[in-house]
Scaffold this motif. Structure first.
Motif, PDB file in Angstrom:
ATOM      1  N   CYS A  81       0.825  -1.218   0.000  1.00 51.20           N
ATOM      2  CA  CYS A  81       0.000   0.000   0.000  1.00 51.20           C
ATOM      3  C   CYS A  81       0.854   1.262   0.000  1.00 51.20           C
ATOM      4  O   CYS A  81       0.438   2.301  -0.524  1.00 51.20           O
ATOM      5  CB  CYS A  81      -0.927  -0.003   1.210  1.00 51.20           C
ATOM      6  SG  CYS A  81      -2.253  -1.234   1.117  1.00 51.20           S
ATOM      7  N   SER A  82       2.041   1.185   0.590  1.00 52.13           N
ATOM      8  CA  SER A  82       2.914   2.364   0.583  1.00 52.13           C
ATOM      9  C   SER A  82       3.345   2.723  -0.834  1.00 52.13           C
ATOM     10  O   SER A  82       3.762   3.863  -1.096  1.00 52.13           O
ATOM     11  CB  SER A  82       4.143   2.127   1.465  1.00 52.13           C
ATOM     12  OG  SER A  82       5.000   1.152   0.893  1.00 52.13           O
ATOM     13  N   PHE A 119       1.408   3.153  -3.386  1.00 52.55           N
ATOM     14  CA  PHE A 119       0.517   4.208  -3.873  1.00 52.55           C
ATOM     15  C   PHE A 119       0.973   5.576  -3.367  1.00 52.55           C
ATOM     16  O   PHE A 119       0.948   6.571  -4.097  1.00 52.55           O
ATOM     17  CB  PHE A 119      -0.922   3.945  -3.426  1.00 52.55           C
ATOM     18  CG  PHE A 119      -1.700   3.069  -4.366  1.00 52.55           C
ATOM     19  CD1 PHE A 119      -1.918   3.456  -5.675  1.00 52.55           C
ATOM     20  CD2 PHE A 119      -2.218   1.867  -3.937  1.00 52.55           C
ATOM     21  CE1 PHE A 119      -2.636   2.660  -6.559  1.00 52.55           C
ATOM     22  CE2 PHE A 119      -2.934   1.056  -4.802  1.00 52.55           C
ATOM     23  CZ  PHE A 119      -3.148   1.452  -6.112  1.00 52.55           C
ATOM     24  N   PHE A 120       1.394   5.638  -2.099  1.00 48.25           N
ATOM     25  CA  PHE A 120       1.853   6.901  -1.537  1.00 48.25           C
ATOM     26  C   PHE A 120       3.160   7.349  -2.194  1.00 48.25           C
ATOM     27  O   PHE A 120       3.364   8.545  -2.433  1.00 48.25           O
ATOM     28  CB  PHE A 120       2.038   6.764  -0.025  1.00 48.25           C
ATOM     29  CG  PHE A 120       0.755   6.790   0.745  1.00 48.25           C
ATOM     30  CD1 PHE A 120       0.305   7.966   1.328  1.00 48.25           C
ATOM     31  CD2 PHE A 120      -0.015   5.651   0.870  1.00 48.25           C
ATOM     32  CE1 PHE A 120      -0.888   7.997   2.029  1.00 48.25           C
ATOM     33  CE2 PHE A 120      -1.210   5.671   1.574  1.00 48.25           C
ATOM     34  CZ  PHE A 120      -1.651   6.846   2.153  1.00 48.25           C
ATOM     35  N   ALA A 132       2.326   8.677  -5.493  1.00 50.27           N
ATOM     36  CA  ALA A 132       1.731  10.008  -5.330  1.00 50.27           C
ATOM     37  C   ALA A 132       2.819  11.053  -5.093  1.00 50.27           C
ATOM     38  O   ALA A 132       2.767  12.172  -5.640  1.00 50.27           O
ATOM     39  CB  ALA A 132       0.737   9.999  -4.172  1.00 50.27           C
ATOM     40  N   ALA A 133       3.819  10.709  -4.285  1.00 48.16           N
ATOM     41  CA  ALA A 133       4.938  11.629  -4.043  1.00 48.16           C
ATOM     42  C   ALA A 133       5.723  11.887  -5.325  1.00 48.16           C
ATOM     43  O   ALA A 133       6.142  13.023  -5.604  1.00 48.16           O
ATOM     44  CB  ALA A 133       5.859  11.049  -2.965  1.00 48.16           C
ATOM     45  N   TYR A 135       3.741  14.255  -7.493  1.00 48.36           N
ATOM     46  CA  TYR A 135       3.866  15.642  -7.027  1.00 48.36           C
ATOM     47  C   TYR A 135       5.238  16.209  -7.390  1.00 48.36           C
ATOM     48  O   TYR A 135       5.341  17.375  -7.800  1.00 48.36           O
ATOM     49  CB  TYR A 135       3.654  15.705  -5.514  1.00 48.36           C
ATOM     50  CG  TYR A 135       3.762  17.093  -4.947  1.00 48.36           C
ATOM     51  CD1 TYR A 135       2.760  18.027  -5.169  1.00 48.36           C
ATOM     52  CD2 TYR A 135       4.882  17.483  -4.204  1.00 48.36           C
ATOM     53  CE1 TYR A 135       2.866  19.324  -4.665  1.00 48.36           C
ATOM     54  CE2 TYR A 135       4.993  18.772  -3.705  1.00 48.36           C
ATOM     55  CZ  TYR A 135       3.978  19.683  -3.930  1.00 48.36           C
ATOM     56  OH  TYR A 135       4.088  20.961  -3.432  1.00 48.36           O
ATOM     57  N   ALA A 156       4.632   7.851   3.609  1.00 51.37           N
ATOM     58  CA  ALA A 156       4.414   6.703   2.724  1.00 51.37           C
ATOM     59  C   ALA A 156       4.572   5.371   3.448  1.00 51.37           C
ATOM     60  O   ALA A 156       3.893   4.395   3.118  1.00 51.37           O
ATOM     61  CB  ALA A 156       5.376   6.768   1.535  1.00 51.37           C
ATOM     62  N   ASP A 176      -8.401   5.567   2.033  1.00 46.34           N
ATOM     63  CA  ASP A 176      -7.173   6.281   2.403  1.00 46.34           C
ATOM     64  C   ASP A 176      -5.937   5.772   1.668  1.00 46.34           C
ATOM     65  O   ASP A 176      -5.068   6.555   1.277  1.00 46.34           O
ATOM     66  CB  ASP A 176      -6.927   6.170   3.914  1.00 46.34           C
ATOM     67  CG  ASP A 176      -7.931   6.984   4.713  1.00 46.34           C
ATOM     68  OD1 ASP A 176      -8.695   7.749   4.093  1.00 46.34           O
ATOM     69  OD2 ASP A 176      -7.970   6.843   5.944  1.00 46.34           O
ATOM     70  N   PRO A 210      -4.959   8.473  -2.814  1.00 45.74           N
ATOM     71  CA  PRO A 210      -3.687   8.659  -3.536  1.00 45.74           C
ATOM     72  C   PRO A 210      -3.852   8.572  -5.055  1.00 45.74           C
ATOM     73  O   PRO A 210      -3.207   9.315  -5.794  1.00 45.74           O
ATOM     74  CB  PRO A 210      -2.811   7.510  -3.012  1.00 45.74           C
ATOM     75  CG  PRO A 210      -3.375   7.182  -1.682  1.00 45.74           C
ATOM     76  CD  PRO A 210      -4.848   7.388  -1.809  1.00 45.74           C
ATOM     77  N   PHE A 236      -5.302  11.790  -6.331  1.00 41.48           N
ATOM     78  CA  PHE A 236      -4.259  12.832  -6.300  1.00 41.48           C
ATOM     79  C   PHE A 236      -3.300  12.663  -7.472  1.00 41.48           C
ATOM     80  O   PHE A 236      -2.910  13.646  -8.117  1.00 41.48           O
ATOM     81  CB  PHE A 236      -3.498  12.761  -4.974  1.00 41.48           C
ATOM     82  CG  PHE A 236      -2.367  13.741  -4.875  1.00 41.48           C
ATOM     83  CD1 PHE A 236      -2.607  15.071  -4.594  1.00 41.48           C
ATOM     84  CD2 PHE A 236      -1.056  13.321  -5.077  1.00 41.48           C
ATOM     85  CE1 PHE A 236      -1.556  15.982  -4.514  1.00 41.48           C
ATOM     86  CE2 PHE A 236      -0.003  14.223  -4.996  1.00 41.48           C
ATOM     87  CZ  PHE A 236      -0.258  15.561  -4.717  1.00 41.48           C
ATOM     88  N   ILE A 237      -2.915  11.427  -7.764  1.00 45.10           N
ATOM     89  CA  ILE A 237      -2.002  11.159  -8.890  1.00 45.10           C
ATOM     90  C   ILE A 237      -2.649  11.574 -10.204  1.00 45.10           C
ATOM     91  O   ILE A 237      -2.022  12.230 -11.052  1.00 45.10           O
ATOM     92  CB  ILE A 237      -1.615   9.668  -8.924  1.00 45.10           C
ATOM     93  CG1 ILE A 237      -0.753   9.319  -7.703  1.00 45.10           C
ATOM     94  CG2 ILE A 237      -0.846   9.341 -10.196  1.00 45.10           C
ATOM     95  CD1 ILE A 237      -0.556   7.831  -7.505  1.00 45.10           C
TER      96      ILE A 237
END
Length: 308
Positions: free
Chosen positions: A107-108, A110-111, A114-115, A118, A146, A201, A206, A209-210
């Motif tokens: 799952c991290s 996806f974070f 997303a980072a 950004y 993340a 979440d 994420p 956001f992406i």
């Protein structure tokens, strides 16, 4: 005594004709695991030793590849033991730990994506502000979020499931995934609701956001010169290909855990293995070939020394 064993141990019943193809499975998975570790570690090593790769984008790529190596390690050693064992069993506590480790790391991703989205958004849409926004502190915060947020989310249902009463001791999977909840006699409404919160979440937000950041990037690139469009394509397309691949596999994993159906066992095995087999090799392949700087260092690393 038998009752205690049944309560403690889970039988993994997702393998197909394991007695017949035991050693074929073992050698294939062993080779794939070595490839995963070597490929991911090679690019990690290159990013660590070359100063010109100590940029936010490459740091996020390194974190992504580290995730791949770690969550593969959460699954492959157990696979290799199961292929050489007469019975494919795992203790319930070990099953929960494998579930926690695999999904918190998965799952991290996806974070991290997303980072990375950004980071590309700032680099392409706000290039003059990039050094101010994407500082080491900002990168550290993104990495902290993340890894910490998914771990926190997965810990709560894992702890809650530790004392749950089991009515089934056969898991129709090859490792402990989301279907571990189907073993419970009565699933708590709180954890069912919390599962939807986790899905929102850890996956949907994420992903939204992406998609938002890449929409802004493509709109900006469309209005800009050819050089900007080329830069956007070179850096964004690898991230998008990884995102699409991982999202499809993640959707399957979520859906199959909640839809009670007679899904063919062979098809289930093939799809389940994609998470542990195909994706950890896909990431280093995409980033190693598509990222110019990494590819340049890879060629230099594996090129023969010049003749004197």
């Amino acid at each position: 005594m038998d009752e205690k064993i049944n309560v403690t141990y889970i039988t993994l019943d997702g393998f197909v004709e394991i007695d017949k193809y035991r050693y074929v499975y073992f050698y294939i998975m062993f080779i794939v695991y070595i490839l995963i570790i070597c490929c991911n570690s090679t690019i990690l090593y290159l990013i660590c030793i070359h100063q010109n790769l100590h940029e936010p984008m490459y740091i996020f790529i390194a974190a992504l590849l580290l995730n791949c190596a770690l969550y593969s390690t959460a699954v492959y050693p157990k696979y290799l033991i199961d292929f050489l064992s007469e019975k494919q069993v795992i203790s319930y506590s070990a099953c929960l730990f494998q579930y926690f480790l695999f999904y918190s790391l998965a799952c991290s991703e996806f974070f991290l994506l997303a980072a990375m989205a950004y980071d590309r958004y700032v680099a392409i849409c706000k290039p003059l502000q990039y050094p101010t926004i994407m500082r080491k502190k900002t990168v550290s915060i993104f990495l902290f979020i993340a890894w910490l947020v998914p771990a926190f989310h997965i810990t709560i249902p894992a702890i809650g499931s530790a004392k749950a009463k089991l009515c089934s001791f056969y898991l129709n999977e090859t490792f402990c995934n989301n279907r571990i909840y189907t073993l419970q006699c009565l699933r708590s409404e709180f954890f069912a609701a919390f599962g939807l919160v986790c899905l929102l979440d850890l996956g949907i937000l994420p992903l939204l956001f992406i998609l938002y950041t890449y929409t802004k990037i493509f709109l900006m690139s469309y209005r800009s010169c050819k050089e900007i469009r080329k830069k956007a394509a070179e850096t964004c397309l690898p991230h998008l290909s990884v995102l699409i691949s991982f999202s499809c596999l993640g959707c399957y994993d979520v859906v199959i855990a909640r839809v009670e159906s007679d899904f063919p066992k062979t098809a289930r095995l093939i799809m389940t293995l994609q998470l542990a087999l195909y994706h950890p090799l896909f990431n280093p392949f995409v980033y190693g070939l598509k990222m110019k700087e990494i590819f340049k260092h890879l060629k230099r690393l594996f090129s023969p020394p010049p003749k004197i």
